[in-house]
Design an enzyme around this catalytic site. Structure first.
Site, PDB file in Angstrom:
ATOM      1  N   ARG A  95       0.846  -1.194   0.000  1.00 11.59           N
ATOM      2  CA  ARG A  95       0.000   0.000   0.000  1.00 11.59           C
ATOM      3  C   ARG A  95       0.883   1.247   0.000  1.00 11.59           C
ATOM      4  O   ARG A  95       0.599   2.239  -0.674  1.00 11.59           O
ATOM      5  CB  ARG A  95      -0.926   0.006   1.233  1.00 11.59           C
ATOM      6  CG  ARG A  95      -1.748   1.275   1.328  1.00 11.59           C
ATOM      7  CD  ARG A  95      -2.712   1.291   2.507  1.00 11.59           C
ATOM      8  NE  ARG A  95      -3.487   2.520   2.521  1.00 11.59           N
ATOM      9  CZ  ARG A  95      -4.477   2.762   3.379  1.00 11.59           C
ATOM     10  NH1 ARG A  95      -4.827   1.857   4.292  1.00 11.59           N
ATOM     11  NH2 ARG A  95      -5.141   3.897   3.338  1.00 11.59           N
ATOM     12  N   ASP A 173     -17.945   0.653   2.857  1.00  7.03           N
ATOM     13  CA  ASP A 173     -18.511   1.282   4.054  1.00  7.03           C
ATOM     14  C   ASP A 173     -18.450   2.804   4.005  1.00  7.03           C
ATOM     15  O   ASP A 173     -18.850   3.462   4.975  1.00  7.03           O
ATOM     16  CB  ASP A 173     -17.808   0.758   5.308  1.00  7.03           C
ATOM     17  CG  ASP A 173     -16.358   1.150   5.342  1.00  7.03           C
ATOM     18  OD1 ASP A 173     -15.657   0.700   6.251  1.00  7.03           O
ATOM     19  OD2 ASP A 173     -15.911   1.895   4.462  1.00  7.03           O
ATOM     20  N   HIS A 202     -16.652   4.165  -4.763  1.00 10.18           N
ATOM     21  CA  HIS A 202     -15.711   5.268  -4.550  1.00 10.18           C
ATOM     22  C   HIS A 202     -15.809   6.298  -5.677  1.00 10.18           C
ATOM     23  O   HIS A 202     -14.831   6.983  -5.999  1.00 10.18           O
ATOM     24  CB  HIS A 202     -14.266   4.766  -4.413  1.00 10.18           C
ATOM     25  CG  HIS A 202     -14.020   4.054  -3.134  1.00 10.18           C
ATOM     26  ND1 HIS A 202     -12.777   3.674  -2.711  1.00 10.18           N
ATOM     27  CD2 HIS A 202     -14.859   3.643  -2.167  1.00 10.18           C
ATOM     28  CE1 HIS A 202     -12.850   3.062  -1.538  1.00 10.18           C
ATOM     29  NE2 HIS A 202     -14.121   3.034  -1.193  1.00 10.18           N
ATOM     30  N   TYR A 265     -14.513  10.219  -2.105  1.00  5.18           N
ATOM     31  CA  TYR A 265     -13.452   9.753  -3.015  1.00  5.18           C
ATOM     32  C   TYR A 265     -13.404  10.520  -4.329  1.00  5.18           C
ATOM     33  O   TYR A 265     -12.418  10.482  -5.052  1.00  5.18           O
ATOM     34  CB  TYR A 265     -13.599   8.245  -3.260  1.00  5.18           C
ATOM     35  CG  TYR A 265     -12.981   7.422  -2.157  1.00  5.18           C
ATOM     36  CD1 TYR A 265     -13.731   6.994  -1.066  1.00  5.18           C
ATOM     37  CD2 TYR A 265     -11.627   7.117  -2.173  1.00  5.18           C
ATOM     38  CE1 TYR A 265     -13.158   6.272  -0.041  1.00  5.18           C
ATOM     39  CE2 TYR A 265     -11.037   6.402  -1.147  1.00  5.18           C
ATOM     40  CZ  TYR A 265     -11.805   5.984  -0.088  1.00  5.18           C
ATOM     41  OH  TYR A 265     -11.233   5.267   0.930  1.00  5.18           O
ATOM     42  N   ARG A 285      -0.961   8.050   3.591  1.00  5.44           N
ATOM     43  CA  ARG A 285      -2.014   7.486   4.436  1.00  5.44           C
ATOM     44  C   ARG A 285      -1.594   6.156   5.058  1.00  5.44           C
ATOM     45  O   ARG A 285      -1.902   5.891   6.239  1.00  5.44           O
ATOM     46  CB  ARG A 285      -3.314   7.332   3.623  1.00  5.44           C
ATOM     47  CG  ARG A 285      -4.443   6.683   4.381  1.00  5.44           C
ATOM     48  CD  ARG A 285      -4.904   7.451   5.592  1.00  5.44           C
ATOM     49  NE  ARG A 285      -5.655   6.600   6.504  1.00  5.44           N
ATOM     50  CZ  ARG A 285      -5.758   6.810   7.812  1.00  5.44           C
ATOM     51  NH1 ARG A 285      -5.142   7.841   8.365  1.00  5.44           N
ATOM     52  NH2 ARG A 285      -6.479   5.988   8.571  1.00  5.44           N
TER      53      ARG A 285
HETATM   54  N1  LIG Z   1     -14.869  -2.090   1.280  1.00  7.96           N
HETATM   55  C1  LIG Z   1     -14.563  -1.107   2.124  1.00  7.96           C
HETATM   56  O1  LIG Z   1     -15.188  -0.039   2.164  1.00  7.96           O
HETATM   57  C2  LIG Z   1     -13.378  -1.314   3.045  1.00  7.96           C
HETATM   58  C3  LIG Z   1     -13.312  -0.729   4.318  1.00  7.96           C
HETATM   59  C4  LIG Z   1     -12.165  -0.976   5.087  1.00  7.96           C
HETATM   60  C5  LIG Z   1     -11.159  -1.806   4.623  1.00  7.96           C
HETATM   61  N2  LIG Z   1     -11.297  -2.333   3.375  1.00  7.96           N
HETATM   62  C6  LIG Z   1     -10.314  -3.255   2.811  1.00  7.96           C
HETATM   63  O2  LIG Z   1     -10.220  -4.382   3.675  1.00  7.96           O
HETATM   64  C7  LIG Z   1      -8.946  -4.982   3.475  1.00  7.96           C
HETATM   65  C8  LIG Z   1      -8.247  -5.132   4.797  1.00  7.96           C
HETATM   66  O3  LIG Z   1      -7.708  -3.879   5.141  1.00  7.96           O
HETATM   67  P1  LIG Z   1      -7.188  -3.656   6.634  1.00  7.96           P
HETATM   68  O4  LIG Z   1      -6.357  -2.422   6.659  1.00  7.96           O
HETATM   69  O5  LIG Z   1      -8.331  -3.808   7.537  1.00  7.96           O
HETATM   70  O6  LIG Z   1      -6.296  -4.984   6.813  1.00  7.96           O
HETATM   71  P2  LIG Z   1      -4.726  -5.165   7.039  1.00  7.96           P
HETATM   72  O7  LIG Z   1      -4.006  -4.590   5.860  1.00  7.96           O
HETATM   73  O8  LIG Z   1      -4.391  -4.729   8.425  1.00  7.96           O
HETATM   74  O9  LIG Z   1      -4.606  -6.780   6.993  1.00  7.96           O
HETATM   75  C9  LIG Z   1      -5.000  -7.480   5.849  1.00  7.96           C
HETATM   76  C10 LIG Z   1      -4.777  -8.966   6.115  1.00  7.96           C
HETATM   77  O10 LIG Z   1      -5.028  -9.686   4.898  1.00  7.96           O
HETATM   78  C11 LIG Z   1      -4.166 -10.798   4.908  1.00  7.96           C
HETATM   79  N3  LIG Z   1      -4.102 -11.395   3.573  1.00  7.96           N
HETATM   80  C12 LIG Z   1      -3.411 -10.951   2.506  1.00  7.96           C
HETATM   81  N4  LIG Z   1      -3.601 -11.765   1.456  1.00  7.96           N
HETATM   82  C13 LIG Z   1      -4.468 -12.744   1.875  1.00  7.96           C
HETATM   83  C14 LIG Z   1      -5.066 -13.871   1.254  1.00  7.96           C
HETATM   84  N5  LIG Z   1      -4.804 -14.183  -0.013  1.00  7.96           N
HETATM   85  N6  LIG Z   1      -5.907 -14.645   1.991  1.00  7.96           N
HETATM   86  C15 LIG Z   1      -6.147 -14.344   3.286  1.00  7.96           C
HETATM   87  N7  LIG Z   1      -5.613 -13.288   3.942  1.00  7.96           N
HETATM   88  C16 LIG Z   1      -4.780 -12.504   3.234  1.00  7.96           C
HETATM   89  C17 LIG Z   1      -2.852 -10.253   5.426  1.00  7.96           C
HETATM   90  O11 LIG Z   1      -2.011 -11.292   5.874  1.00  7.96           O
HETATM   91  C18 LIG Z   1      -3.340  -9.326   6.533  1.00  7.96           C
HETATM   92  O12 LIG Z   1      -3.353  -9.980   7.785  1.00  7.96           O
HETATM   93  C19 LIG Z   1      -8.197  -4.076   2.498  1.00  7.96           C
HETATM   94  O13 LIG Z   1      -8.406  -4.550   1.178  1.00  7.96           O
HETATM   95  C20 LIG Z   1      -8.910  -2.754   2.695  1.00  7.96           C
HETATM   96  O14 LIG Z   1      -8.745  -1.876   1.586  1.00  7.96           O
HETATM   97  C21 LIG Z   1     -12.366  -2.117   2.587  1.00  7.96           C
HETATM   98  O1  LIG Z   2      -7.154   4.805   5.210  1.00  6.74           O
HETATM   99  P1  LIG Z   2      -7.822   3.763   6.060  1.00  6.74           P
HETATM  100  O2  LIG Z   2      -7.113   2.414   5.985  1.00  6.74           O
HETATM  101  O3  LIG Z   2      -8.100   4.183   7.465  1.00  6.74           O
HETATM  102  O4  LIG Z   2      -9.283   3.573   5.467  1.00  6.74           O
HETATM  103  C1  LIG Z   2      -9.365   3.237   4.122  1.00  6.74           C
HETATM  104  C2  LIG Z   2     -10.802   2.853   3.914  1.00  6.74           C
HETATM  105  O5  LIG Z   2     -11.589   4.064   3.998  1.00  6.74           O
HETATM  106  C3  LIG Z   2     -12.986   3.899   3.749  1.00  6.74           C
HETATM  107  O6  LIG Z   2     -13.566   3.169   4.822  1.00  6.74           O
HETATM  108  C4  LIG Z   2     -13.488   3.900   6.056  1.00  6.74           C
HETATM  109  C5  LIG Z   2     -14.613   4.859   6.293  1.00  6.74           C
HETATM  110  O7  LIG Z   2     -14.856   5.607   5.169  1.00  6.74           O
HETATM  111  C6  LIG Z   2     -14.153   5.776   7.391  1.00  6.74           C
HETATM  112  O8  LIG Z   2     -15.113   6.747   7.641  1.00  6.74           O
HETATM  113  C7  LIG Z   2     -13.892   4.976   8.646  1.00  6.74           C
HETATM  114  O9  LIG Z   2     -15.113   4.647   9.287  1.00  6.74           O
HETATM  115  O10 LIG Z   2     -13.166   3.800   8.410  1.00  6.74           O
HETATM  116  C8  LIG Z   2     -13.598   3.037   7.268  1.00  6.74           C
HETATM  117  C9  LIG Z   2     -12.795   1.834   7.119  1.00  6.74           C
HETATM  118  O11 LIG Z   2     -13.066   1.006   8.217  1.00  6.74           O
HETATM  119  C10 LIG Z   2     -13.245   3.179   2.437  1.00  6.74           C
HETATM  120  O12 LIG Z   2     -14.607   2.861   2.302  1.00  6.74           O
HETATM  121  C11 LIG Z   2     -12.440   1.916   2.348  1.00  6.74           C
HETATM  122  O13 LIG Z   2     -12.653   1.354   1.060  1.00  6.74           O
HETATM  123  C12 LIG Z   2     -10.980   2.204   2.552  1.00  6.74           C
HETATM  124  O14 LIG Z   2     -10.222   1.006   2.514  1.00  6.74           O
HETATM  125 MN   LIG Z   3     -14.776   1.550   0.366  1.00  8.22          MN
END
Ligand SMILES: NC(=O)c1ccc[n+]([C@@H]2O[C@H](COP(=O)([O-])OP(=O)(O)OC[C@H]3O[C@@H](n4cnc5c(N)ncnc54)[C@H](O)[C@@H]3O)[C@@H](O)[C@H]2O)c1
Ligand SMILES: O=P(O)(O)OC[C@H]1O[C@H](O[C@H]2[C@H](O)[C@@H](O)[C@@H](O)O[C@@H]2CO)[C@H](O)[C@@H](O)[C@@H]1O
Ligand SMILES: [Mn+2]
Length: 442
Positions: A95, A173, A202, A265, A285
């Site tokens: 990242r 989310d 986004h 976004y 970030r």
């Molecule tokens: N959809 C949303 O709005 C939203 C919100 C928050 C986070 N996210 C996403 O959720 C994901 C997790 O982010 P985070 O910061 O909470 O986590 P993080 O980066 O702290 O940890 C991610 C975990 O995924 C594991 N991982 C990597 N490849 C894997 C695989 N092939 N199978 C199983 N596990 C695997 C890693 O070992 C790690 O423990 C990211 O893709 C992030 O962008 C999405």
């Molecule tokens: O920069 P990060 O890792 O803190 O968050 C990235 C994610 O940001 C969004 O989700 C956020 C949400 O928008 C924010 O308000 C707060 O509640 O935390 C959320 C994540 O738990 C976005 O939707 C995600 O796709 C990003 O990964």
């Molecule tokens: Mn998102």
């Protein structure tokens, strides 16, 4: 409430959001009861870092729930009903590259948008495809609720590879988080706000905010407030500076385009030059999140492990990410028809956009998944923006699945944060070098 108890698998349980997700599962244990919780990650080290805190919380609040921590994908999905997927291919290390490399070329460096989001999408697609295949080996009927980013790219890829799999739902989310912020400003309960929304993940806009008790659309009132107040997240006092800046840019976007309320976004697509210029290439970030959330959560988990108790430690709860994950699953599991901003195949929801686009719009979550509300045609300005962004998404997925360098150049050239093919080539070659362990294009 006597609901059937469920088996849930968390993929990417080493995420530092998992402890708060566990708190949300505790929060909802009566309305979303568990029989078994399987916590899977490919990294045993990351499982072990949070395992004791999670075990202690579950022993205290949900002692009846069977727990399985595993790094074996052949144990992760046996008899599971719901898969909460939150993996991060390449972890924060990659990242950081996603966010820093584009800045070298004066381009936006971001987790899910622009060249960083492109590179992240290229890393995420194959692990996500492999995960779905593995899940279907063991749990053909399980719901796959995916949060893995970049959700826009992952959703298009999964829809292309598994077009007949009706139990995959991609979710974001950010709209949920923004609605929570609207509710605080408007002094109403967030669950009394029923949105109308259109766009891509986004890359969308709120068009109505129905207050269900009064049927009133609260958007005009909110827009009026935002003409002379800074837009702030509901939890502003806990948010890092970059997020506060992001929310503030909603005011800036609305000064130009006041009709609808933009997803935060969109700032990257309307103000790419300013945002790139204001970014610190030494501290993006990823660094801020490591210093903030990641450090805070790992410290709490470490203390729980060392003292083998929760003494003096908080019950972390996912006010957005965790609560939403559980509410989404609950609505599907018990056919509650709760309204969310969901990601679905367009197929006429927005008739003047491509049918195969994965659009974000309001809809009800039922036992059969998302039932999106038809939106109708979008005006030329939005149609132009959305068709261009969807073409970028589609070409990114094709570039990945075909290992096609030229399609990657086309995708990045279409992306509003890049545009110039000289920059597209320079940033692509640099990102490809940094991602050589994950993807390679010919
Ligand atoms: N959809 C949303 O709005 C939203 C919100 C928050 C986070 N996210 C996403 O959720 C994901 C997790 O982010 P985070 O910061 O909470 O986590 P993080 O980066 O702290 O940890 C991610 C975990 O995924 C594991 N991982 C990597 N490849 C894997 C695989 N092939 N199978 C199983 N596990 C695997 C890693 O070992 C790690 O423990 C990211 O893709 C992030 O962008 C999405
Ligand atoms: O920069 P990060 O890792 O803190 O968050 C990235 C994610 O940001 C969004 O989700 C956020 C949400 O928008 C924010 O308000 C707060 O509640 O935390 C959320 C994540 O738990 C976005 O939707 C995600 O796709 C990003 O990964
Ligand atoms: Mn998102």
């Amino acid at each position: 409430m006597n609901r059937e108890k469920l088996v849930v698998t968390i993929v990417g349980c080493g995420s530092t959001r998992t402890p708060a997700l566990i708190g949300s599962l505790v929060n909802y244990k009566d309305s979303f009861p568990l029989k078994k919780l399987i916590l899977f990650d490919i990294s045993k080290e990351r499982i072990d870092a949070q395992k004791d805190y999670i075990r202690l919380v579950m022993e205290k609040h949900c002692p009846e729930v069977e727990l399985l921590f595993t790094d074996d994908e052949n144990k992760a999905y046996i008899d599971t009903d719901y898969v909460f997927c939150q993996m991060r291919a390449g972890n924060f290390e990659m990242r950081s590259h996603d966010e820093k490399i584009p800045l070298k070329y004066g381009l936006v460096g971001q987790e899910t948008c622009g060249p960083g989001g492109f590179a992240y999408g290229m890393r995420s697609i194959m692990p996500m495809i492999n995960m779905v295949k593995k899940i279907r080996e063991y749990a053909p009927e399980a719901w796959i609720l995916n949060y893995t980013n970049p959700a826009a790219i992952v959703a298009v890829a999964l829809d292309k590879v598994f077009p007949e799999d009706k139990k995959i739902l991609n979710i974001c989310d950010q709209p949920y988080s923004m609605i929570k912020s609207f509710a605080k400003i408007l002094d109403v309960d967030m669950y009394d706000i029923e949105p109308r929304y259109f766009g891509l993940n986004h890359f969308g806009w709120f068009t109505k905010l129905y207050h269900t008790p009064t049927k009133e659309d609260l958007l005009p009132k909110l827009k009026d407030y935002l003409t002379n107040h800074e837009f702030k997240p509901f939890n502003a006092e806990q948010r890092d500076p970059s997020w506060l800046e992001t929310y503030k840019n909603v005011n800036k976007m609305m000064a130009h385009f006041p009709e609808y309320l933009p997803n935060t976004y969109l700032q990257y697509y309307f103000f790419p030059d300013e945002i790139a210029k204001e970014s610190n290439p030494e501290f993006t970030r990823a660094d801020e999140a490591k210093k903030g959330r990641e450090k805070q959560v790992l410290d709490i988990c470490r203390q729980a492990r060392e003292q083998n108790s929760l003494e003096g430690l908080p019950l972390l709860i996912g006010e957005v990410h965790g609560n939403m994950m559980v509410e989404v699953a609950e609505s599907i599991a018990y056919d509650l028809r709760k309204v969310f901003v969901v990601m679905v195949r367009n197929q006429g929801i927005i008739p003047n956009l491509p049918a195969d686009a994965i659009v974000e719009c309001a809809g009800e979550l039922t036992k059969n998944g998302a039932e999106a509300y038809p939106y109708g045609e979008v005006d030329t300005f939005y149609k132009g923006l959305l068709e261009n962004q969807y073409a970028y998404e589609k070409l990114t997925v094709e570039a990945c699945l075909e290992n096609n360098y030229q399609k990657a150049i086309q995708a990045l050239t279409l992306n509003r944060t890049v545009v110039n093919p000289n920059h597209a080539k320079a940033v692509l070659d640099d990102l490809m070098e940094a991602n050589s362990k994950y993807w390679k294009l010919k």
